[in-house]
Design a protein around this motif. Structure first.
Motif, PDB file in Angstrom:
ATOM      1  N   GLN A  59       0.819  -1.214   0.000  1.00  0.00           N
ATOM      2  CA  GLN A  59       0.000   0.000   0.000  1.00  0.00           C
ATOM      3  C   GLN A  59       0.854   1.267   0.000  1.00  0.00           C
ATOM      4  O   GLN A  59       0.426   2.304  -0.499  1.00  0.00           O
ATOM      5  CB  GLN A  59      -0.932   0.021   1.204  1.00  0.00           C
ATOM      6  CG  GLN A  59      -2.050  -0.964   1.122  1.00  0.00           C
ATOM      7  CD  GLN A  59      -2.913  -0.971   2.381  1.00  0.00           C
ATOM      8  OE1 GLN A  59      -2.605  -0.314   3.375  1.00  0.00           O
ATOM      9  NE2 GLN A  59      -3.994  -1.711   2.337  1.00  0.00           N
ATOM     10  N   ALA A  60       2.046   1.164   0.542  1.00  0.00           N
ATOM     11  CA  ALA A  60       2.906   2.340   0.658  1.00  0.00           C
ATOM     12  C   ALA A  60       3.865   2.506  -0.527  1.00  0.00           C
ATOM     13  O   ALA A  60       4.643   3.460  -0.537  1.00  0.00           O
ATOM     14  CB  ALA A  60       3.712   2.253   1.955  1.00  0.00           C
ATOM     15  N   LEU A  61       3.813   1.619  -1.502  1.00  0.00           N
ATOM     16  CA  LEU A  61       4.729   1.728  -2.648  1.00  0.00           C
ATOM     17  C   LEU A  61       4.456   2.980  -3.463  1.00  0.00           C
ATOM     18  O   LEU A  61       3.303   3.353  -3.687  1.00  0.00           O
ATOM     19  CB  LEU A  61       4.585   0.519  -3.571  1.00  0.00           C
ATOM     20  CG  LEU A  61       5.218  -0.783  -3.134  1.00  0.00           C
ATOM     21  CD1 LEU A  61       4.974  -1.856  -4.198  1.00  0.00           C
ATOM     22  CD2 LEU A  61       6.696  -0.637  -2.871  1.00  0.00           C
ATOM     23  N   ALA A  62       5.530   3.586  -3.913  1.00  0.00           N
ATOM     24  CA  ALA A  62       5.402   4.716  -4.817  1.00  0.00           C
ATOM     25  C   ALA A  62       5.098   4.186  -6.216  1.00  0.00           C
ATOM     26  O   ALA A  62       5.568   3.099  -6.577  1.00  0.00           O
ATOM     27  CB  ALA A  62       6.714   5.510  -4.824  1.00  0.00           C
ATOM     28  N   PRO A  63       4.324   4.917  -7.003  1.00  0.00           N
ATOM     29  CA  PRO A  63       4.049   4.466  -8.367  1.00  0.00           C
ATOM     30  C   PRO A  63       5.342   4.188  -9.133  1.00  0.00           C
ATOM     31  O   PRO A  63       6.292   4.961  -9.071  1.00  0.00           O
ATOM     32  CB  PRO A  63       3.290   5.641  -8.982  1.00  0.00           C
ATOM     33  CG  PRO A  63       2.638   6.300  -7.807  1.00  0.00           C
ATOM     34  CD  PRO A  63       3.639   6.156  -6.678  1.00  0.00           C
ATOM     35  N   GLU A  65       7.462   1.816  -8.462  1.00  0.00           N
ATOM     36  CA  GLU A  65       8.441   1.104  -7.646  1.00  0.00           C
ATOM     37  C   GLU A  65       8.237  -0.408  -7.768  1.00  0.00           C
ATOM     38  O   GLU A  65       7.176  -0.927  -7.475  1.00  0.00           O
ATOM     39  CB  GLU A  65       8.316   1.527  -6.183  1.00  0.00           C
ATOM     40  CG  GLU A  65       9.383   0.950  -5.296  1.00  0.00           C
ATOM     41  CD  GLU A  65       9.273   1.441  -3.859  1.00  0.00           C
ATOM     42  OE1 GLU A  65      10.108   1.025  -3.048  1.00  0.00           O
ATOM     43  OE2 GLU A  65       8.358   2.230  -3.550  1.00  0.00           O
ATOM     44  N   TRP A  94       4.535  -2.569 -12.699  1.00  0.00           N
ATOM     45  CA  TRP A  94       3.521  -1.555 -12.968  1.00  0.00           C
ATOM     46  C   TRP A  94       3.134  -1.553 -14.436  1.00  0.00           C
ATOM     47  O   TRP A  94       3.984  -1.714 -15.316  1.00  0.00           O
ATOM     48  CB  TRP A  94       4.028  -0.174 -12.561  1.00  0.00           C
ATOM     49  CG  TRP A  94       4.175  -0.066 -11.075  1.00  0.00           C
ATOM     50  CD1 TRP A  94       5.180  -0.604 -10.315  1.00  0.00           C
ATOM     51  CD2 TRP A  94       3.280   0.543 -10.175  1.00  0.00           C
ATOM     52  NE1 TRP A  94       4.950  -0.357  -8.986  1.00  0.00           N
ATOM     53  CE2 TRP A  94       3.792   0.361  -8.875  1.00  0.00           C
ATOM     54  CE3 TRP A  94       2.094   1.243 -10.326  1.00  0.00           C
ATOM     55  CZ2 TRP A  94       3.155   0.850  -7.746  1.00  0.00           C
ATOM     56  CZ3 TRP A  94       1.457   1.743  -9.198  1.00  0.00           C
ATOM     57  CH2 TRP A  94       1.994   1.539  -7.928  1.00  0.00           C
ATOM     58  N   ALA A  97      -0.153   3.423 -14.338  1.00  0.00           N
ATOM     59  CA  ALA A  97      -0.278   3.818 -12.934  1.00  0.00           C
ATOM     60  C   ALA A  97      -0.819   2.695 -12.058  1.00  0.00           C
ATOM     61  O   ALA A  97      -1.069   2.907 -10.879  1.00  0.00           O
ATOM     62  CB  ALA A  97      -1.189   5.040 -12.832  1.00  0.00           C
TER      63      ALA A  97
END
Length: 131
Positions: A59-63, A65, A94, A97
């Motif tokens: 949930q905390a991953l940056a787009p 990553e 990914w 997005a």
């Protein structure tokens, strides 16, 4: 004499071959820029991480990553059955997005076995239910 699959006592030679291949693949992932998402998570007795703990990291991953986790414990109900297993690898890539999870099971076998496919399908069903 019939041979039966015993998950509690796999063939030690195949188990070692499988572990080495998993270690090699993990090194290749790191070299390709994938981050070990479970590096700081608590580990169980089999060096596994729970899906619940990994989900918080996801949930905390940056787009954009990319990352992976190894030996991810997942469990739940599929139909009338309680199912539990350890996914060898969960990868995050990914598509634009949107994050995409890839489930990878490593097998120390040259034969494609139906139960290998059933195992991955069961993991997918469990995760879809959890997500």
């Amino acid at each position: 004499m019939a041979q039966y699959f015993n998950a509690e006592r796999p063939d030690p030679v195949l188990a070692e071959v499988g572990r080495r291949r998993e270690d090699q693949w993990e090194a290749e992932l790191a070299a390709a820029g994938f981050r070990d998402l479970a590096a700081r998570l608590p580990k169980g007795k089999r060096a596994e991480v729970t899906w619940a703990d990994l989900a918080l990291v996801l949930q905390a991953l940056a787009p954009g990553e990319r990352g992976y986790a190894r030996q991810v414990a997942v469990g739940g109900t599929v139909g009338a059955f309680r199912v539990y297993g350890l996914m060898d690898f969960v990868l995050v890539r990914w598509a634009g997005a949107r994050p995409r999870l890839l489930l990878v099971e490593c097998k120390a076998s040259r034969r494609d076995r139906t139960y290998h496919r059933v195992q991955v399908a069961a993991y997918r069903m469990l995760l879809r239910g959890l997500l």
